[in-house]
Write a protein that holds these residues in place. Sequence first.
Motif, PDB file in Angstrom:
ATOM      1  N   GLN A 356       0.841  -1.199   0.000  1.00 14.23           N
ATOM      2  CA  GLN A 356       0.000   0.000   0.000  1.00 14.23           C
ATOM      3  C   GLN A 356       0.877   1.251   0.000  1.00 14.23           C
ATOM      4  N   LEU A 357       0.348   2.335  -0.569  1.00 15.02           N
ATOM      5  CA  LEU A 357       1.074   3.598  -0.561  1.00 15.02           C
ATOM      6  C   LEU A 357       1.351   4.023   0.874  1.00 15.02           C
ATOM      7  N   ASP A 358       2.602   4.364   1.153  1.00 11.69           N
ATOM      8  CA  ASP A 358       3.018   4.682   2.515  1.00 11.69           C
ATOM      9  C   ASP A 358       3.316   6.172   2.611  1.00 11.69           C
ATOM     10  N   PHE A 359       2.270   6.958   2.904  1.00 12.76           N
ATOM     11  CA  PHE A 359       2.440   8.406   2.995  1.00 12.76           C
ATOM     12  C   PHE A 359       3.163   8.816   4.283  1.00 12.76           C
ATOM     13  N   GLU A 360       3.277   7.882   5.242  1.00 18.65           N
ATOM     14  CA  GLU A 360       4.000   8.197   6.476  1.00 18.65           C
ATOM     15  C   GLU A 360       5.516   8.086   6.308  1.00 18.65           C
ATOM     16  N   ALA A 361       5.980   7.429   5.250  1.00 19.91           N
ATOM     17  CA  ALA A 361       7.417   7.203   5.069  1.00 19.91           C
ATOM     18  C   ALA A 361       8.155   8.533   4.884  1.00 19.91           C
ATOM     19  N   PHE A 362       9.365   8.604   5.418  1.00 23.37           N
ATOM     20  CA  PHE A 362      10.181   9.805   5.266  1.00 23.37           C
ATOM     21  C   PHE A 362      10.460  10.085   3.794  1.00 23.37           C
ATOM     22  N   GLU A 363      10.575   9.009   3.009  1.00 26.18           N
ATOM     23  CA  GLU A 363      10.867   9.144   1.574  1.00 26.18           C
ATOM     24  C   GLU A 363       9.664   9.651   0.782  1.00 26.18           C
ATOM     25  N   ALA A 364       8.495   9.751   1.421  1.00 29.62           N
ATOM     26  CA  ALA A 364       7.320  10.279   0.723  1.00 29.62           C
ATOM     27  C   ALA A 364       7.380  11.793   0.591  1.00 29.62           C
ATOM     28  N   ILE A 365       8.341  12.431   1.291  1.00 24.70           N
ATOM     29  CA  ILE A 365       8.509  13.882   1.231  1.00 24.70           C
ATOM     30  C   ILE A 365       9.668  14.231   0.303  1.00 24.70           C
ATOM     31  N   ASP A 366       9.475  15.245  -0.519  1.00 24.98           N
ATOM     32  CA  ASP A 366      10.539  15.742  -1.395  1.00 24.98           C
ATOM     33  C   ASP A 366      11.446  16.660  -0.569  1.00 24.98           C
ATOM     34  N   HIS A 367      12.437  16.048   0.107  1.00 31.53           N
ATOM     35  CA  HIS A 367      13.296  16.818   1.010  1.00 31.53           C
ATOM     36  C   HIS A 367      14.088  17.887   0.266  1.00 31.53           C
ATOM     37  N   GLU A 472     -14.996   1.587  10.744  1.00 37.46           N
ATOM     38  CA  GLU A 472     -14.292   0.393  10.280  1.00 37.46           C
ATOM     39  C   GLU A 472     -13.088   0.761   9.422  1.00 37.46           C
ATOM     40  N   GLN A 473     -13.272   1.711   8.493  1.00 38.90           N
ATOM     41  CA  GLN A 473     -12.169   2.125   7.631  1.00 38.90           C
ATOM     42  C   GLN A 473     -11.053   2.778   8.436  1.00 38.90           C
ATOM     43  N   THR A 474     -11.410   3.621   9.388  1.00 44.51           N
ATOM     44  CA  THR A 474     -10.398   4.293  10.204  1.00 44.51           C
ATOM     45  C   THR A 474      -9.623   3.284  11.043  1.00 44.51           C
ATOM     46  N   ILE A 475     -10.314   2.342  11.654  1.00 42.05           N
ATOM     47  CA  ILE A 475      -9.652   1.341  12.497  1.00 42.05           C
ATOM     48  C   ILE A 475      -8.707   0.478  11.666  1.00 42.05           C
ATOM     49  N   GLU A 476      -9.148   0.079  10.472  1.00 41.66           N
ATOM     50  CA  GLU A 476      -8.308  -0.781   9.641  1.00 41.66           C
ATOM     51  C   GLU A 476      -7.061  -0.049   9.166  1.00 41.66           C
ATOM     52  N   ARG A 477      -7.114   1.252   9.062  1.00 40.95           N
ATOM     53  CA  ARG A 477      -5.955   2.050   8.652  1.00 40.95           C
ATOM     54  C   ARG A 477      -5.036   2.351   9.835  1.00 40.95           C
ATOM     55  N   TRP A 478      -5.540   2.235  11.061  1.00 48.22           N
ATOM     56  CA  TRP A 478      -4.819   2.689  12.240  1.00 48.22           C
ATOM     57  C   TRP A 478      -3.503   1.950  12.442  1.00 48.22           C
ATOM     58  N   HIS A 479      -3.461   0.670  12.126  1.00 51.07           N
ATOM     59  CA  HIS A 479      -2.221  -0.090  12.300  1.00 51.07           C
ATOM     60  C   HIS A 479      -1.091   0.519  11.486  1.00 51.07           C
ATOM     61  N   SER A 480      -1.385   0.904  10.254  1.00 47.69           N
ATOM     62  CA  SER A 480      -0.369   1.520   9.405  1.00 47.69           C
ATOM     63  C   SER A 480       0.052   2.880   9.955  1.00 47.69           C
ATOM     64  N   VAL A 481      -0.918   3.635  10.461  1.00 52.40           N
ATOM     65  CA  VAL A 481      -0.616   4.941  11.045  1.00 52.40           C
ATOM     66  C   VAL A 481       0.311   4.782  12.244  1.00 52.40           C
ATOM     67  N   ARG A 482      -0.011   3.825  13.110  1.00 51.39           N
ATOM     68  CA  ARG A 482       0.804   3.599  14.312  1.00 51.39           C
ATOM     69  C   ARG A 482       2.221   3.124  13.953  1.00 51.39           C
ATOM     70  N   ARG A 483       2.313   2.302  12.926  1.00 48.38           N
ATOM     71  CA  ARG A 483       3.629   1.845  12.479  1.00 48.38           C
ATOM     72  C   ARG A 483       4.476   3.037  12.029  1.00 48.38           C
ATOM     73  N   GLY A 484       3.853   3.959  11.285  1.00 47.72           N
ATOM     74  CA  GLY A 484       4.567   5.154  10.843  1.00 47.72           C
ATOM     75  C   GLY A 484       5.022   6.020  12.001  1.00 47.72           C
ATOM     76  N   GLU A 485       4.194   6.120  13.041  1.00 45.07           N
ATOM     77  CA  GLU A 485       4.573   6.907  14.217  1.00 45.07           C
ATOM     78  C   GLU A 485       5.788   6.302  14.913  1.00 45.07           C
ATOM     79  N   ARG A 486       5.772   4.987  15.053  1.00 45.98           N
ATOM     80  CA  ARG A 486       6.897   4.329  15.736  1.00 45.98           C
ATOM     81  C   ARG A 486       8.195   4.481  14.954  1.00 45.98           C
TER      82      ARG A 486
END
Length: 576
Positions: A356-367, A472-486
Amino acid sequence: MDQHRTHPVHPSQPRTDVRLIFPDGSIYAAPLGTALEDFVTAWQAAATCSPPVTAVAIGEVIYELSHKPERDAEVVPLDLGHIDGMRIYKRSLSLVLVAAAHNLFPESFISIDHSVTANGFFCEVGGRAPLSTQEVEALDMEMHRLVQADMPIVRKRIPLEQAVSTFAAQGYQDKLRVLRFHHSPELDVYELDGIVDSFYGHMVTRTGCLQRFRLHHHESGFTLTFPLSEDPNRFPDETDFPKLMHQFREGHRWLATVGAENVGDLNAAIEDGSIRELILTAEALHERRIAEIATQIAEREGVRIVFISGPSSSGKTTFAKRLGIQLGANGLRSFAVSLDDYFVERELTPRDEAGQLDFEAFEAIDHALFTQDMSRLLAGETVTLPRYDFLTGRRVAGPHIALSPGMVLLVEGLHGLNPNLLHGVPRNALFKVYVSPLSQLNIDHHNYVPTSDGRLVRRIVRDALSRGYTAEQTIERWHSVRRGERRYIFPYQEEADVMFNSGLAYEMSVLKPLAEPLLLRCDHGSPAALESRRLLTLLSFFLPIATELVPDNSILREFIGGSIFEHLRLVGSSRT
């Protein structure tokens, strides 16, 4: 019809066994009345599975290992790699801690205050001076003794009157305040080594599976640390987080100031009509802290960029606007920039392990583009900032701006604390703020509520209101969000110059009537069903508060709607 065909149908007797199907396809049968623990033990022996299994999920329901199934079912063992399995492990060790402390220090009580980044709880002892290093070591030994004895943790359902008298005898005044608002005539409690306690969630059935934990002494308390969920044989690296720990302590002082140190206190304020004062006091603490941060920025010479970062649903957007207003009161004008506008083109966005597209990744930003634009602005040039179009996945031209002397940029985004985000700019030109709700109201001294639960409930309500998402959609996305935070936020918390606690003692009571209908609509067969049921249980402890009581400049308004800042844009720069 073929008269000579043999039919397989024949009379039978009621079955006397039950069959469980495990995730690997193996099937185990045992006589009716066999506990799940026996099924799991047999399955683990054959599967050579070593991580402790703390409970079993059947459909959307979690069962403790003492449960005796009455019909065939597909089961999912919950080990430490499963989020609910780890929660049960932590909760069960909390009871072991309480029992061990009672054995050693019977006149005191344990308070499980808050989480620590290194997968653990920060705890204190009340009714006496803080424990010494030697006393923490003794407590650790007593906990291990209870674990090695493989003692039963017995679940009982007792009359509410009996629970009240038991907790009163044990000195659990905080639990008595919560039970004032308990509407059932009975209460589920757990007993271990003579101690009776209430924990709002499942437990293991015996202490023997709780081998992996550590206690570490701290100046004002101690930490109870758990193994890593991804590798239960390893523990997280011990790292000090002095700024974060200070904010947690300040958060507890805030709760004491507003007069709500647990759910019982909050419910009492709602019941007796003093909730308006509590709300206004909580909001005044926020305003005072934001004003202090603005003054620090104004008094620090050379600050041109303020980074505002923090985990999802922390209220960063409202905080940035309130900070901009306070900077204006200090004679500074500001312009808001979102790091989201520097996302790379959609086809260049990295993907996570699931593809899945990972918008939380540091590489998703044009530094490179971000560094170029910030450097040019600080050099006095006029710059055309980008705007990211989420529909097309491409950047388009945004406003043309130039910074005048005495102006600051407020840059809000996930990676604002990462030192690799911006190169070539002196550190004294930057001021970094970490925003997160760090004072989540606990149910009582032993039932800690993670700050991430409060953020998830905030997000469920906001996503439904402003984005049309189901819970349901928010909860299913939450795992990916939490992974990005960590991965991308928590490792850089201590890079912040200051931290802002965006939690409000009363917020769960406001979110409750908004979140409950959304959670009740979750599909019973969906992966989000277990989490939905858990959040509904949490919200059941809170009395509701009408949204009309929430001030229109509150950070909470970012999630429930009606914010005075909704259409405000900070444009204090020179624009061309």
